[in-house]
Design an enzyme around this catalytic site. Structure first.
Site: not given
Length: 318
Positions: A195, A237
């Site tokens: 991300i 992430e």
């Protein structure tokens, strides 16, 4: 007391026991006609001994698996050996309702069955006895334990936040896919997804918002997968995906569709909309990759290039 009286008493006690014992007892002759039907069988079937004596078992109970059960019985007659049918092979032979409140979780009675050869005074096997044991409690407990163990196994392989595979289980998927390539030459692609600017999302909106973003990406990723693909949460992430039977170019189609879908979406959090993008690195298998770690490291390098080149893009490892 005379011997005759004593014998009559014993017979009386025996008949009493047969009728009241908490086990089903049925005696059939060589043509499967019912000669004995005890109280247990009456209570659970609703059929009285008087109305059924002399009737053919399979005429009276058309639901019985006749071919299968006759085969079992024939072997008892021929081999003069008892045989046992466990509820685990077949949950029941007679479909009786389960009336016991403790095990109200089962609709029918689980049964263990013994088929017993009965000899006449001359030693000929003339009859067969069916003994029916109600093992519903045991069966239900065992099935619940099995279900609980399966759930535990599932939990041990799953990431709590995203419901994707956890890192350990995802790595084992990756290793299995690499082994398949080593053995059969099946191509496959590995994708690493990160991300973009995730720290900024956490700093600006707080960690609960960061968690919501991770869940959102996981949801879109799950929707994009085929049954044969394996996706996991690799780290905070970061996500990993193994696409079986997929070249790098085919994987690029997958990543670009996913990337654009994520870019076009929004995450609602406390009346605010968060826009988010991802960077993706792709590495497909070839003869220069000699283990799963090298395969993973190539996808990581491609992901690093995607970040360096401005994020929100897919890069194939060269």
């Amino acid at each position: 007391m005379s011997n005759d009286q004593s014998a009559m008493n014993e017979l009386h006690w025996l008949i009493d026991m047969v009728q009241t014992i908490e086990v089903g007892l049925v005696v059939l002759d060589r043509d499967y006609n019912i000669q004995l039907w005890n109280g247990f069988m009456e209570n659970h079937s609703g059929v009285s001994p008087n109305s059924i004596k002399g009737s053919n078992l399979f005429d009276k109970f058309p639901d019985l698996q006749a071919d299968w059960l006759k085969k079992k019985m024939e072997s008892v007659f021929l081999l003069k050996n008892r045989t046992f049918i466990s509820w685990e092979q077949r949950p029941y032979v007679f479909k009786f309702k389960n009336y016991r409140p403790v095990t109200g979780r089962a609709d029918f009675m689980f049964q263990n069955i013994t088929l017993l050869p009965l000899a006449s005074l001359t030693g000929q096997i003339t009859h067969i006895s069916i003994i029916v044991y109600d093992v519903t409690d045991i069966a239900v407990n065992k099935l619940q334990l099995k279900s609980a163990n399966e759930q535990l196994e599932q939990l041990s392989q799953t990431d709590g936040l995203t419901q994707l595979h956890n890192r350990r289980h995802w790595q084992s998927c990756m290793e299995q896919e690499f082994d398949r390539y080593s053995r059969y030459g099946d191509t496959a692609s590995l994708i690493m997804i990160d991300i973009d600017n995730f720290k900024r999302i956490n700093d600006e909106y707080g960690h609960p918002a960061g968690d919501k973003v991770i869940q959102h990406i996981a949801y879109l990723l799950k929707q994009a997968l085929r049954d044969t693909d394996c996706a996991g949460r690799y780290g905070g992430e970061e996500f990993g995906v193994v696409l079986s039977k997929t070249t790098a170019e085919e994987a690029l189609n997958f990543t670009e569709r996913l990337r654009k879908r994520i870019e076009a979406s929004e995450v609602a959090f406390e009346n605010r909309l968060i826009k988010v993008t991802v960077s993706l690195g792709i590495n497909d298998l070839d003869s220069e990759i000699d283990n799963s770690s090298t395969w993973l490291s190539g996808a990581d390098k491609a992901l690093y290039v995607a970040k360096q080149e401005g994020r929100n893009k897919s890069i194939i490892h060269k």
